[in-house]
Motif scaffolding. Structure first.
Motif, PDB file in Angstrom:
ATOM      1  N   LYS A  11       0.823  -1.208   0.000  1.00 46.76           N
ATOM      2  CA  LYS A  11       0.000   0.000   0.000  1.00 46.76           C
ATOM      3  C   LYS A  11       0.858   1.258   0.000  1.00 46.76           C
ATOM      4  CE  LYS A  11      -3.626   2.363   2.638  1.00 46.76           C
ATOM      5  NZ  LYS A  11      -4.501   2.295   3.842  1.00 46.76           N
ATOM      6  N   LYS A  12       1.911   1.267   0.804  1.00 52.97           N
ATOM      7  CA  LYS A  12       2.782   2.439   0.875  1.00 52.97           C
ATOM      8  C   LYS A  12       3.546   2.640  -0.433  1.00 52.97           C
ATOM      9  CE  LYS A  12       1.688   3.907   4.885  1.00 52.97           C
ATOM     10  NZ  LYS A  12       0.946   5.197   4.998  1.00 52.97           N
TER      11      LYS A  12
ATOM     12  N   ALA B  82       2.464   1.795  -3.362  1.00 53.88           N
ATOM     13  CA  ALA B  82       1.481   2.320  -4.311  1.00 53.88           C
ATOM     14  C   ALA B  82       1.254   3.811  -4.099  1.00 53.88           C
ATOM     15  CB  ALA B  82       0.166   1.559  -4.186  1.00 53.88           C
ATOM     16  N   GLU B  83       1.227   4.247  -2.836  1.00 56.28           N
ATOM     17  CA  GLU B  83       1.072   5.672  -2.544  1.00 56.28           C
ATOM     18  C   GLU B  83       2.250   6.472  -3.092  1.00 56.28           C
ATOM     19  OE1 GLU B  83       0.617   6.062   1.649  1.00 56.28           O
ATOM     20  OE2 GLU B  83      -1.335   5.072   1.708  1.00 56.28           O
ATOM     21  N   ILE B  84       3.446   5.946  -2.918  1.00 56.80           N
ATOM     22  CA  ILE B  84       4.638   6.628  -3.422  1.00 56.80           C
ATOM     23  C   ILE B  84       4.573   6.757  -4.939  1.00 56.80           C
ATOM     24  CG2 ILE B  84       7.145   6.417  -3.713  1.00 56.80           C
ATOM     25  CD1 ILE B  84       7.135   4.976  -0.945  1.00 56.80           C
ATOM     26  N   ARG B  85       4.194   5.669  -5.604  1.00 62.50           N
ATOM     27  CA  ARG B  85       4.093   5.683  -7.062  1.00 62.50           C
ATOM     28  C   ARG B  85       3.089   6.720  -7.539  1.00 62.50           C
ATOM     29  NH1 ARG B  85       0.611   3.054 -10.690  1.00 62.50           N
ATOM     30  NH2 ARG B  85       1.518   2.867 -12.782  1.00 62.50           N
ATOM     31  N   GLU B  86       1.908   6.749  -6.906  1.00 60.05           N
ATOM     32  CA  GLU B  86       0.877   7.692  -7.329  1.00 60.05           C
ATOM     33  C   GLU B  86       1.302   9.133  -7.085  1.00 60.05           C
ATOM     34  OE1 GLU B  86      -1.976   7.159  -9.016  1.00 60.05           O
ATOM     35  OE2 GLU B  86      -1.067   5.176  -9.237  1.00 60.05           O
ATOM     36  N   ARG B  87       1.989   9.393  -5.986  1.00 62.83           N
ATOM     37  CA  ARG B  87       2.464  10.758  -5.713  1.00 62.83           C
ATOM     38  C   ARG B  87       3.505  11.187  -6.737  1.00 62.83           C
ATOM     39  NH1 ARG B  87       4.434  10.476   0.222  1.00 62.83           N
ATOM     40  NH2 ARG B  87       5.156  12.594  -0.216  1.00 62.83           N
TER      41      ARG B  87
ATOM     42  N   CYS C 124      11.185   8.646  -4.994  1.00 60.55           N
ATOM     43  CA  CYS C 124      10.652   7.308  -4.735  1.00 60.55           C
ATOM     44  C   CYS C 124      11.542   6.514  -3.791  1.00 60.55           C
ATOM     45  CB  CYS C 124      10.471   6.547  -6.048  1.00 60.55           C
ATOM     46  SG  CYS C 124       9.090   7.126  -7.061  1.00 60.55           S
TER      47      CYS C 124
ATOM     48  N   GLU D 211      11.395   8.104  -0.212  1.00 54.72           N
ATOM     49  CA  GLU D 211      10.142   7.819   0.468  1.00 54.72           C
ATOM     50  C   GLU D 211      10.014   6.341   0.816  1.00 54.72           C
ATOM     51  OE1 GLU D 211       7.227  10.196   1.342  1.00 54.72           O
ATOM     52  OE2 GLU D 211       9.307  10.862   1.598  1.00 54.72           O
TER      53      GLU D 211
ATOM     54  N   THR E 193       8.005   2.963   4.147  1.00 60.05           N
ATOM     55  CA  THR E 193       7.586   1.601   3.803  1.00 60.05           C
ATOM     56  C   THR E 193       8.065   0.616   4.862  1.00 60.05           C
ATOM     57  OG1 THR E 193       7.796   2.192   1.464  1.00 60.05           O
ATOM     58  CG2 THR E 193       7.569  -0.144   1.994  1.00 60.05           C
TER      59      THR E 193
END
Length: 224
Positions: A144-145, A147-152, A197, A200, A205
């Protein structure tokens, strides 16, 4: 009974916004066949393989099981979005740098630069020789974390696509651990997003590293 809602182009071509199925199809794929028979004007669209399906407002694949009372949404691909080839993944097996670059490169013809970060296991840490490393993660939360990094990175830093892969388990010295691939129109945003990336990933993570050295076993807390 299953309620099937049609959206956008599917709704317009079918001339109706929903289909009520008294039949009980076992899977989403079976349901699509029934809807196509009921609405022949969209049968070819439903069979093309590009339609998105949600069951009770969660995206599913065609082998997903259905039950009485489910609400199904059939949707064409979203407008304004591009097909992305990047993803996040945590795995034990090795990854291929060439394969992941080729995959993300196919996401868009607007890509003008691809920047990668490849993290490997080294044989010295804090002055001690390292024989092996072990990586442990909090399954579910770690993905989940990432995925959040990727989207940001995509939405805040303006890049086209991002892949983040992290390996877990026991690895000898010299193995590839983490791979970040960033594709962008220009090199500047690609470099910035790649650095963002990995920084973060280290910061938020839940992945932990244990080193085996001649002095014993050490859980590494700092992230240089």
């Amino acid at each position: 009974m299953i309620t099937v809602k049609l959206f956008a182009m599917l709704r317009d071509k079918a001339g109706i916004s929903e289909v009520i199925l008294a039949e009980k199809p076992a899977t989403v794929g079976d349901m699509i066949v029934l809807v196509g028979d009921r609405c022949p004007d969209i049968k070819d669209l439903l069979a093309c393989g590009r339609i998105l399906v949600a069951v009770n407002q969660e995206f599913v694949k065609q082998d997903a099981r259905l039950k009485d009372g489910d609400e199904v949404g059939l949707m064409p691909p979203f407008s304004g979005g591009q097909e992305r080839q990047g993803f996040v993944r945590i795995q034990e097996d090795p990854f291929s740098l060439d394969a992941e670059i080729a995959r993300i490169k196919s996401a868009s013809r607007a890509i003008g630069g691809i920047v990668t970060f490849l993290g490997t296991t080294r044989d010295v840490s804090r002055g001690s020789r390292v024989a092996k490393l072990e990586f442990e993660h909090y399954a579910g939360m770690a993905e989940k974390k990432l995925a959040e990094i990727r989207e940001r990175a995509i939405h805040d830093l303006g890049v086209i696509d991002v892949t983040i892969i992290h390996r877990v388990g026991t690895m000898p010295v010299g193995e590839n651990i983490v791979l970040i691939v960033v594709a962008a129109e220009h090199r500047d945003e690609a470099f910035k997003a790649c650095r963002f990336c990995i920084d973060e990933l280290k910061r938020i993570t839940p992945i932990w590293k244990k080193e085996t050295t001649p002095d014993g076993v050490v859980w590494v807390e700092e992230h240089p």
